[in-house]
Each structure stands twice: as C-alpha cells, then as structure tokens.
Design a protein around this motif. Sequence first.
Motif, PDB file in Angstrom:
ATOM      1  N   ARG B 295       0.849  -1.170   0.000  1.00  0.00           N
ATOM      2  CA  ARG B 295       0.000   0.000   0.000  1.00  0.00           C
ATOM      3  C   ARG B 295       0.900   1.240   0.000  1.00  0.00           C
ATOM      4  O   ARG B 295       1.909   1.278   0.721  1.00  0.00           O
ATOM      5  CB  ARG B 295      -0.860  -0.010   1.268  1.00  0.00           C
ATOM      6  N   GLU B 297       2.402   4.426   1.060  1.00  0.00           N
ATOM      7  CA  GLU B 297       2.422   5.159   2.334  1.00  0.00           C
ATOM      8  C   GLU B 297       2.823   6.616   2.130  1.00  0.00           C
ATOM      9  O   GLU B 297       2.157   7.523   2.591  1.00  0.00           O
ATOM     10  CB  GLU B 297       3.420   4.494   3.286  1.00  0.00           C
ATOM     11  N   HIS B 298       3.967   6.790   1.445  1.00  0.00           N
ATOM     12  CA  HIS B 298       4.478   8.147   1.229  1.00  0.00           C
ATOM     13  C   HIS B 298       4.918   8.310  -0.211  1.00  0.00           C
ATOM     14  O   HIS B 298       5.352   7.347  -0.826  1.00  0.00           O
ATOM     15  CB  HIS B 298       5.696   8.415   2.116  1.00  0.00           C
ATOM     16  N   GLN B 311       3.965  -0.133   1.948  1.00  0.00           N
ATOM     17  CA  GLN B 311       3.930  -0.999   3.115  1.00  0.00           C
ATOM     18  C   GLN B 311       3.328  -2.334   2.719  1.00  0.00           C
ATOM     19  O   GLN B 311       2.208  -2.391   2.195  1.00  0.00           O
ATOM     20  CB  GLN B 311       3.113  -0.361   4.231  1.00  0.00           C
ATOM     21  N   THR B 317       8.617  -2.482   4.779  1.00  0.00           N
ATOM     22  CA  THR B 317       8.537  -1.340   3.875  1.00  0.00           C
ATOM     23  C   THR B 317       9.313  -1.637   2.587  1.00  0.00           C
ATOM     24  O   THR B 317      10.368  -2.254   2.629  1.00  0.00           O
ATOM     25  CB  THR B 317       9.127  -0.090   4.541  1.00  0.00           C
ATOM     26  N   PRO B 334      -1.472   8.092  -2.254  1.00  0.00           N
ATOM     27  CA  PRO B 334      -1.317   7.339  -1.008  1.00  0.00           C
ATOM     28  C   PRO B 334      -2.583   6.545  -0.703  1.00  0.00           C
ATOM     29  O   PRO B 334      -3.700   7.039  -0.880  1.00  0.00           O
ATOM     30  CB  PRO B 334      -1.071   8.414   0.037  1.00  0.00           C
TER      31      PRO B 334
END
Lengths: 290, 360
Positions: B295, B297-298, B311, B317, B334
């Motif tokens: 997914r 994240e940033h 993630q 990570t 995101p």
Amino acid sequence: MANLTTESRPVRYVLTAVALVFLFLFLLLPLIGVFWEALHKGWQLYLTALVEPEAWSAIKLTLISAAIAVPLNLVFGVSAAWAIARFDFRGKSLLTTLIDLPFAVSPVVAGLMFILLFGANTAAGGWLQDHGLQVIFAVPGIVLATVFVTFPFVARELIPLMQSQGADEEQAAIVLGASGWQTFRKVTLPNIKWGLLYGVILTNARAMGEFGAVSVVSGHIRGETNTIPLHVEILYNEYNFVGAFACASLLALLALVTLLVKSLVEWHLHRQQHASTLRTAEARLQAAQP
Amino acid sequence: MSIEIRNIRKQFGQFTALDNVSLDIAAGELLALLGPSGCGKTTLLRIIAGLEKPDAGQVLFGGADATHTHVAERQVGFVFQHYALFRHMTVFDNVAFGLSVKPRRERPSAEEIRERVMKLLKMVQLDWLADAYPGQLSGGQRQRIALARSLAVEPKVLLLDEPFGALDAKVRKDLRRWLRELHNDMHITSVFVTHDQEEALEVSDRVVVMDHGHIEQVGRPDDIYEHPATPFVTQFLGDVNLFHGRVDAGQLTIGSYEQALGQHQDADGDAAVAYVRPHDLDLTLQADGALAQGRVEHIHAVGPVVRVELQQADGQTIEAAVSKERFRALGIVPGDTVYVTPRKLAVFLKDAAGQQDYVI
C-alpha cells in the motif's frame, strides 16, 4: 539586542559592585596594608630592614631554592604531562594520582616526612651526614621541601591542555619528516607555552612563598636556614612590624612583577595576531577585486 | 610508487581492527578505503603511513619492505581528518614546515623554499592567504592548505583520512572534483579513507570495501556497484530492499514470484535473500508476475525521481524510485495498492550458519 540575552541593568550593576567590593576588601586592601605598614616609617627604615644580614640571607636562600625548584619541576612537569597526555602505559592512573599527592598532603606533614626520611637519627640521614651532607635543618632540606610542594603545578596545568589539543599536530610534524626534538621545539612547545608559563609562575610563587613544609625542615637558624616567609614570621613575633612588612612587601612585589610580565607577553601576542587578521582581511579584499 | 599490504593484523586490546588484510595498490592509483566506522579503514591507512605498527604482516613500498621504516623516513604525505594545521604558524610556515625541518645539507635555500611554497599555494588557489593563521581560514581552505603542506615534501604516496568528512555538502562536492583533477595532474599514488559510498565511487579509480577488519570487495567503482560480491557490500553501497525466498537449481522463488538466475545452479532449496535497489524496482498496477504488493504510504516527488514508499501486508517497507513520467502515467496516490517487479536483483544464499542481515 544585547538586552535579550543579558540581565537587566540594576542586576548587572549590583553584581559588578559585589565583585568589585569583594576584590577590594580581600585583595587590594590587604596589599595596600602590607605596603603601607612597610613604608609608613620612611624609605630609610624600609631599606635598612631589607639589607640587614639576616634578611639578606633569607632573600638569597629563597631565590636559591626557587632557582632550583622551578627548573626541576619545569622539566619534570613537561615530561609527566607529555607521558600522560600522549601515551598509554601500565600505571598511568597511579602516576596521575601521585602527581596530586603534594596537593593532598598538608605541607607540615610533607615536612615531617622529610624529617622521618633524612633526620640525623634515620639510616639515610645518618649515612648522608657521615658523608658530609646534612639535609634536615640545612639548605638541601629546604630545597627538597620546596620541590615537593611545588611538584604538581606545571604538570597539572599542562595535562588537560595537551589532552584537549590532541597529538594530531605532532603526528603531522613527524610525518613531514621532523625529528622528535624538532617536533617538540617547533610544534609542542609553542602550543603549550601559555599553560607552561602559567605553571611556572604558579610554581615560582609557591616556591618563594612556601611556609609550612619549609618551616618544619628548616630549624629556623637565623642567617642560615631562614627563607623570606620564615623570616617574616620571626620578625613579626618580635614585634618588628616594619621589618616584617618590608620583607612581606618584597614577596608581594615579586607576585606583582610576574603578573605584569605575563600581561605584557599576552599583550604583545595579541597585537601580532591582530596585525595578521588585518593583513588577511586586506588580502581578502584584494583577492575579491577583479 | 606501488604499495603492497601483506597479511596485516592489528589488535587494540580485545578489539580486532584488522584481521589478515592483504591488498595491492598500483603506482599512480587513486584508491578509496570505504566502510562503516570501526571497520579498520583508518587503522589500515595509519599503518601504511607508519603512524601505527601492525601486530603481524608487512607493508611494502615499491617492492621494498617498509614495515619497520620510521614514519619520518617513509616519504608519505598524510592529510589528517581535522587537518592538524600548526595553529601558531602562518599558512606559509605551515606549508614550508616539511622543507624547513630537513637536515641542513638537504634543506633548500630560503629563496627556494619560498618559491616552492608559493607555487603550492597558487596551485591550491590560496596564495593570497600566505600570511593568515589557520584559525582565520574556512574548513575548505584549511583542507587545501593541509594538502599543500603534505605535498611540499614531494611524497611518494599521499594518504588522506576522511578528507571531506568535516566539510559542508557544497564545498565537499567542489573539493572532490578538485582532488580528482589534482590526481590526474600529479599521478601520485593516493589512498583515501571515507565512509561515504558516493564519495568513494565518484572520486577513486578503485574502491576497497571493508567491514569488521576484513576486505569485503575490491574493484572499480562501476564493478562494485553493479556486481556487489556480498550482502554487506550490496547494503552498504546504497538503499536496498530485501526479499526472502528460496533458490532451487538456479530458480529463485519468492512467494508466487519465480525467476531463473544465471547462478546458484547447485542450490537445493536453499534459503536466499534477494536485494533490489529502489531504482531497479518498477511499479505496476497488474498483479501478474509481481514480486510483491504494498500500500502506498508516502510519495516524495522532489527532484527528477519520485520515491514511493510501500507498506507490505507483513509491515515491511519497500522503497521504489521511478521517473516522473512513469509516476504520472501510473497516477497513484497514497492508500493505493500497487505491485512491484524487479529489473535486476542480487541474490545471496543464506549459508549454514545463517547469513545475518547487516545493519548499517
């Protein structure tokens, strides 16, 4: 801008006043007192008190013991500081502690130690006396006691200084081909000279002013084993105030002269640095112009 | 002059700084010793200089044993990490020092010394600072003066300890290029120590990667970067993503992902770790043939490359770096789920003892 970081005006004034009053009461006033006591009956009496044979002998003995103790402790202090700051060896912490011993032991006890070691009734003292060298109640004992009590000053001054400066510059000098002596003379010594000078001034002041240890080993033989501080005490106990304070003023004067010398050297150095800063600033300006 | 290092060992109390290190440095080469702090690189440099004595082993200069030659006679130039300029001397006297301490019969005349020092100061572009004291110089200026000082005695070997370590990023970059050019002009055998992989890869002819007193890999910068020999080198040379899987007869399996490798043909279901650099990972929206999914994240979209942090379901990570165009084409935000496929991976088998994951 300054107001943001400093105390308010009244607080500053009060703090400054407290410091100045304290300085005046505990440093300046006694000093003035010594000179006033010594001089208030006239120059003539003052000079007579200094040149009479017993005083003169005390002055000479003080200068002799300082002249021996200062160079000895200078050499020792530099070597000890060098060893402790630059090398790791077994017994290093023991040496560091031992250097402080003369500070930890009361001077009177230090004097007694020498009597126990070199007194006429001890093995060492007896043997030396048989060979024509009297240590206790004689000049050698006074020199020994003086060397002992002034032992830590130079090393104490230099060890933290040399530790904080590190060995990099010395290593750089050696990589560049300098010998050990060249490295010491051209790199180490210039870097420690202020600490060294300060250590020597302290050593000298203490060597000339030491009372306790010297008093124990001296035996107070007038004209023979009296140093200036011992002589001052004798005169004072005899109510000879002019004589006592005349000799005391001499010690005070010596202290003032050493301080003056130190300030002069510092001032000279500061001027050199300043001149270089100016030259650099000029060069920077010139380099900036096309 | 060439340098040979043979089976050097060095112990500091219980700590082994160098464990049987051997290395050949060719004449005229610019070599980087790269590794994390405590890996022994500075100790090795100081042993080459003669500032430290090895417990065992030999150092040869130009084929001749120099192990017991005193520092002062090794004819090396050494630039210290914090420059070690003589603080009570002017810049001129600093640079002149090595010449002025020579024995009288070898020492050049005062006029010659002056000429040589000024020439060196011109070379480092600081002749106008000859009169200044080190305290008045900036870090970069001090560095250049330290270099000029070490070159004044015409050393056969130049050794630099973290030469750019104490400088700010901009000055660092300039000095790096400058050192490279200087080396091209002078061709003096040079060794420098650094913990910065970018610096080592950019400046040197060859890089020696060290860890825990061992040499992990020696090679040209591109070689080392493209073909890291060990997991440590892979991780130390830059950011990397780890994927755990198995290798069976040259076939890598990570979850449902499979790929044939050109190596590890005799592996028999061995546990393995695949290392993938962020820019060797491509992002897709298709699950087919993907190495992993995560997914978003940033998203760091500053500069020409967009770095995306994913993630995984197990909390791990993944970092991927894609071009701006690719990022725009994907149109991810995101919270989206995306898939990664590797363009290139470095696979190492876990040995019987269980290859540890290096922490840098």
